[in-house]
Design a protein around this motif. Structure first.
Motif, mmCIF file in Angstrom:
data_model
loop_
_atom_site.group_PDB
_atom_site.id
_atom_site.type_symbol
_atom_site.label_atom_id
_atom_site.label_comp_id
_atom_site.label_asym_id
_atom_site.label_seq_id
_atom_site.Cartn_x
_atom_site.Cartn_y
_atom_site.Cartn_z
ATOM 1 N N GLN A 12 25.760 -2.622 -13.320
ATOM 2 C CA GLN A 12 25.380 -1.327 -12.759
ATOM 3 C C GLN A 12 24.529 -0.552 -13.772
ATOM 4 O OE1 GLN A 12 28.545 0.892 -10.765
ATOM 5 N NE2 GLN A 12 29.856 -0.921 -10.884
ATOM 6 N N ALA A 13 23.279 -0.278 -13.380
ATOM 7 C CA ALA A 13 22.333 0.383 -14.277
ATOM 8 C C ALA A 13 22.816 1.767 -14.693
ATOM 9 C CB ALA A 13 20.965 0.487 -13.604
ATOM 10 N N LEU A 14 23.435 2.502 -13.779
ATOM 11 C CA LEU A 14 23.900 3.846 -14.107
ATOM 12 C C LEU A 14 25.025 3.815 -15.135
ATOM 13 C CD1 LEU A 14 23.893 5.679 -10.643
ATOM 14 C CD2 LEU A 14 22.344 6.040 -12.570
ATOM 15 N N VAL A 15 25.882 2.803 -15.040
ATOM 16 C CA VAL A 15 26.962 2.666 -16.015
ATOM 17 C C VAL A 15 26.385 2.384 -17.395
ATOM 18 C CG1 VAL A 15 28.959 1.303 -16.709
ATOM 19 C CG2 VAL A 15 28.663 1.940 -14.309
ATOM 20 N N ARG A 16 25.452 1.455 -17.462
ATOM 21 C CA ARG A 16 24.823 1.132 -18.748
ATOM 22 C C ARG A 16 24.132 2.358 -19.337
ATOM 23 N NH1 ARG A 16 22.674 -3.062 -15.741
ATOM 24 N NH2 ARG A 16 20.551 -2.289 -16.103
ATOM 25 N N ALA A 17 23.417 3.085 -18.486
ATOM 26 C CA ALA A 17 22.696 4.278 -18.960
ATOM 27 C C ALA A 17 23.670 5.328 -19.483
ATOM 28 C CB ALA A 17 21.843 4.851 -17.835
ATOM 29 N N GLY A 18 24.786 5.478 -18.775
ATOM 30 C CA GLY A 18 25.783 6.449 -19.214
ATOM 31 C C GLY A 18 26.376 6.097 -20.563
ATOM 32 N N VAL A 35 22.225 -5.783 -20.717
ATOM 33 C CA VAL A 35 22.096 -6.948 -19.842
ATOM 34 C C VAL A 35 22.936 -6.735 -18.588
ATOM 35 C CG1 VAL A 35 21.604 -8.547 -21.735
ATOM 36 C CG2 VAL A 35 23.979 -8.142 -21.038
ATOM 37 N N THR A 36 22.694 -7.572 -17.573
ATOM 38 C CA THR A 36 23.302 -7.342 -16.266
ATOM 39 C C THR A 36 24.379 -8.343 -15.886
ATOM 40 O OG1 THR A 36 21.595 -8.644 -15.126
ATOM 41 C CG2 THR A 36 21.173 -6.285 -15.441
#
Length: 229
Positions: A12-18, A35-36
């Motif tokens: 989840q991109a938002l989780v990584r960004a957070g 990474v994903t």
């Protein structure tokens, strides 16, 4: 000041960004990659110098548990398992795969930062009393299932490693497995805290484990202490 290099593994991109935003405020932490999935995490860790990997459990292609096993076996970093579910089976699998800690995704920013710093420094992420409760249950489960513990060492090899410890180091390990901090160990054993830290570093090297979580598992697996003691 040593910089802690962190890899974020979450689909989840938002989780990584957070997480990246929370960690970026610290002068001693640098997010070196995102990474994903687990396969990308293992590949990144194999190619780059990474200290701590924040690893989601449920990801496509390869899950976080399998990726953790690959990374820790290769000695490519220490892993903190992240999950939205407070499920002990995830924790057991994480410890079995060689993870150094376990954290829920809803943890406070200061808890996330402290976790990264603690694991990078070789400490268990879980609070001592939680570590003991979890590891004892884990040890019972391993005994009931007849499975190997995270050290993956044959029983004869475990005994050799245990015998390599001095009597004082065995005392430190046994007390550490009951949840005592370095300060509490020093008080119980009538030692300076610096001496306790030296003993802990020495015994970790001798029994060939990465951190205190794995050392506690070793204490149960080797028979130094038994569940419930």
């Amino acid at each position: 000041m040593d910089i802690i290099r962190v890899l974020l593994a979450d689909d989840q991109a938002l989780v990584r960004a957070g997480f990246a935003t929370m960690l970026s405020v610290e002068d001693d932490i640098e997010v070196v990659g995102q990474v994903t999935n687990g396969r990308e995490a293992a590949a990144f860790a194999a190619e780059h110098d990474v200290d701590v990997i924040l690893m989601d459990v449920q990801m496509p292609v390869m899950d976080g548990i399998k990726a953790t096993e690959l990374i820790t076996r290769a000695g490519r970093g220490k892993v903190i398992i992240l999950t939205t579910f407070e499920r002990e089976d995830y924790l057991f699998d994480a410890i079995r795969s060689g993870a150094s800690g376990f954290l829920l995704k809803n943890a406070e920013p200061e808890d996330l930062i402290a976790a990264v710093q603690a694991v990078a420094g070789g400490y268990a992420l879980l609070a001592p009393e939680v570590t003991v409760r979890v590891i004892e249950r884990f040890a019972r489960q391993l005994d009931a299932e007849g499975r190997d513990a995270p050290t993956s060492q044959p029983s004869g090899e475990l005994q050799k490693l245990l015998e390599s410890l001095t009597q004082r180091e065995k005392e430190v390990l046994a007390s550490m497995a009951t949840g005592l901090s370095n300060a509490e160990l020093a008080q119980k054993l009538f030692l300076a805290e610096a001496t306790v830290k030296s003993h802990v570093s020495s015994l970790l090297a001798k029994i060939q484990v990465r951190d205190r979580v794995q050392a506690v598992v070793f204490a149960y697996e080797s028979g130094l202490i038994r569940p419930g003691e």
